[in-house]
Design a protein around this motif. Structure first.
Motif, short mmCIF file in Angstrom:
data_model
loop_
_atom_site.label_atom_id
_atom_site.label_comp_id
_atom_site.label_asym_id
_atom_site.label_seq_id
_atom_site.Cartn_x
_atom_site.Cartn_y
_atom_site.Cartn_z
N LEU A 155 33.36 46.68 43.14
CA LEU A 155 34.11 45.67 43.88
C LEU A 155 33.22 44.92 44.86
O LEU A 155 33.35 43.71 45.04
CB LEU A 155 35.29 46.31 44.61
CG LEU A 155 36.42 46.81 43.71
CD1 LEU A 155 37.47 47.55 44.53
CD2 LEU A 155 37.05 45.66 42.95
N LEU A 158 31.17 42.45 42.78
CA LEU A 158 32.03 41.38 42.27
C LEU A 158 32.38 40.38 43.37
O LEU A 158 32.37 39.16 43.15
CB LEU A 158 33.31 41.97 41.69
CG LEU A 158 33.16 42.77 40.38
CD1 LEU A 158 34.41 43.59 40.12
CD2 LEU A 158 32.87 41.85 39.21
N LYS A 159 32.67 40.89 44.55
CA LYS A 159 33.03 40.02 45.68
C LYS A 159 31.82 39.19 46.14
O LYS A 159 31.96 38.02 46.51
CB LYS A 159 33.58 40.85 46.83
CG LYS A 159 34.96 41.42 46.56
CD LYS A 159 35.43 42.32 47.70
CE LYS A 159 36.81 42.90 47.42
NZ LYS A 159 37.24 43.82 48.50
N ARG A 162 31.33 36.42 43.58
CA ARG A 162 32.39 35.41 43.72
C ARG A 162 32.14 34.55 44.96
O ARG A 162 32.35 33.33 44.93
CB ARG A 162 33.75 36.11 43.83
CG ARG A 162 34.95 35.18 43.74
CD ARG A 162 34.88 34.36 42.48
NE ARG A 162 36.18 33.78 42.15
CZ ARG A 162 36.32 32.69 41.42
NH1 ARG A 162 35.25 32.05 40.96
NH2 ARG A 162 37.49 32.20 41.14
N GLN A 181 39.20 43.21 35.97
CA GLN A 181 38.23 42.64 36.92
C GLN A 181 37.80 41.25 36.45
O GLN A 181 37.64 40.34 37.27
CB GLN A 181 37.03 43.56 37.05
CG GLN A 181 37.32 44.85 37.81
CD GLN A 181 36.10 45.74 37.94
OE1 GLN A 181 35.05 45.49 37.33
NE2 GLN A 181 36.22 46.79 38.72
N GLN A 184 40.50 38.86 37.36
CA GLN A 184 40.65 38.68 38.81
C GLN A 184 39.53 37.86 39.42
O GLN A 184 39.76 37.05 40.32
CB GLN A 184 40.73 40.04 39.49
CG GLN A 184 40.94 39.96 41.00
CD GLN A 184 41.03 41.33 41.65
OE1 GLN A 184 40.99 42.37 40.96
NE2 GLN A 184 41.15 41.36 42.96
N PHE A 185 38.29 38.05 38.94
CA PHE A 185 37.14 37.46 39.61
C PHE A 185 36.52 36.29 38.85
O PHE A 185 35.51 35.75 39.29
CB PHE A 185 36.07 38.53 39.86
CG PHE A 185 36.47 39.54 40.90
CD1 PHE A 185 36.28 39.28 42.25
CD2 PHE A 185 37.05 40.75 40.54
CE1 PHE A 185 36.64 40.19 43.22
CE2 PHE A 185 37.42 41.68 41.50
CZ PHE A 185 37.22 41.40 42.84
N SER A 186 37.09 35.90 37.72
CA SER A 186 36.52 34.81 36.92
C SER A 186 37.50 33.64 36.83
O SER A 186 38.72 33.83 36.87
CB SER A 186 36.18 35.29 35.50
OG SER A 186 35.35 36.42 35.53
#
Length: 237
Positions: A155, A158-159, A162, A181, A184-186
Motif C-alpha cells: 500500500l 502504491l500510494k 499514485r 489494487q 483502486q490505484f489505476s
C-alpha cells in the motif's frame, strides 16, 4: 494486439500468469521488438529513438534486481542520473538536487547512507523506485512492483506511485497481480490473455467479474465494500 497508453494516466496491465504482461511491458520499453506492427511514442516509432534518447523518456523498474552489497542508498539512486550525463563526468549540483528529490518523494532520504543489504524488502523496493524516479522521465514502467511485499509495504508503494502521477503528471504503466489494487490505484487497465488484449479502458469497467472469471478461469463475484467495489473468488464445491 493494439492499444493506447493514455498520457498522464496510471495504466495497469493485468492478466493470468504467462498471459504476456511482462512481455508487453518489455515491448513498450523498446527492450523487445514486437512480433508484428510497431510501437509509437509521442507519434514517433520507438526504434527511431536512440537508446540514450529513450532513457530520458522512459524508465523501467524490472521485477527483480540484484542487490549490490557494497552500495548504499544514495549510491544506487545516483545511477538514475546516468542517461543525463557522460560516464566520465561527476554528478552536478542539478543531479544532486534531483537525487535528493527522488529520495524524498519515495521516503528513503533518511537512510541515504545505509547499505542496501541492511534494508527490508519494502524499503529496498522504494529505493529502486527512487532510482528510476531520478531518471526524471515522462513515463515510469513498473513490472510487478508489489510482488513479495507485505500488505503494508504494498500500500505504501502504491500510494507513492499514485502521488507521483497526480502531483507530477507522471505517466505510469505497471503490471499488477492484485486486481482490486489495480482497480483502486489505476485510471486505465488492459486485460491480457494468451498475448491478446481482451478488454481495455477505464480500470473499474475493465476489471469486472464476468471478464475476470473467464480469463482467469476462476468464478469471482463483485461486492460493495464501503465506497469500493471488490472482486472475490466464489467458494467452489
Amino acid at each position: 494486439m493494439s492499444g493506447t497508453i493514455q498520457q498522464g494516466a496510471v495504466t495497469a496491465l493485468i492478466g493470468p500468469n504467462g498471459s504476456g504482461k511482462s512481455t508487453l511491458l518489455s515491448v513498450l520499453c523498446g527492450l523487445q521488438a514486437p512480433s508484428s506492427g510497431q510501437v509509437e511514442f509521442a507519434g514517433q516509432a520507438l526504434p527511431s529513438y536512440s537508446r540514450a534518447q529513450l532513457a530520458k523518456k522512459l524508465a523501467l523498474l524490472p521485477q527483480r534486481n540484484p542487490v549490490p552489497a557494497t552500495l548504499n542508498v544514495a549510491d544506487l539512486v545516483c545511477f538514475g542520473r546516468h542517461p543525463h550525463r557522460p560516464w566520465y563526468k561527476n554528478i552536478s549540483n542539478d543531479d544532486k538536487e534531483i537525487i535528493d528529490w527522488a529520495m524524498q518523494e519515495t521516503g528513503v532520504k533518511h537512510y541515504a547512507r545505509q547499505l542496501l543489504t541492511d534494508l527490508s524488502g519494502g524499503e529496498l523496493q522504494r529505493v529502486w523506485l527512487a532510482m528510476v524516479l531520478a531518471q526524471d522521465t515522462e513515463v515510469l514502467m513498473l513490472d510487478e512492483p508489489t510482488s513479495w511485499l507485505d500488505i503494508s509495504h504494498q500500500l505504501s508503494l502504491l500510494k507513492i506511485v499514485r502521488r507521483l502521477n497526480q502531483k507530477y503528471l507522471k505517466t505510469i504503466v505497471w503490471v499488477l497481480h492484485d486486481l482490486n489494487q489495480a482497480a483502486q490505484f489505476s485510471d486505465q487497465a488492459i486485460l491480457i490473455n494468451h498475448g491478446l488484449i481482451v478488454n481495455s479502458g477505464e480500470a473499474k469497467r475493465v476489471i469486472n467479474a464476468k471478464d475476470v472469471s473467464e480469463v482467469y478461469q476462476t468464478p469471482v463475484t463483485s461486492h460493495q465494500l464501503g465506497q469500493q467495489q471488490i472482486l472475490w473468488p466464489e467458494e467452489q464445491q
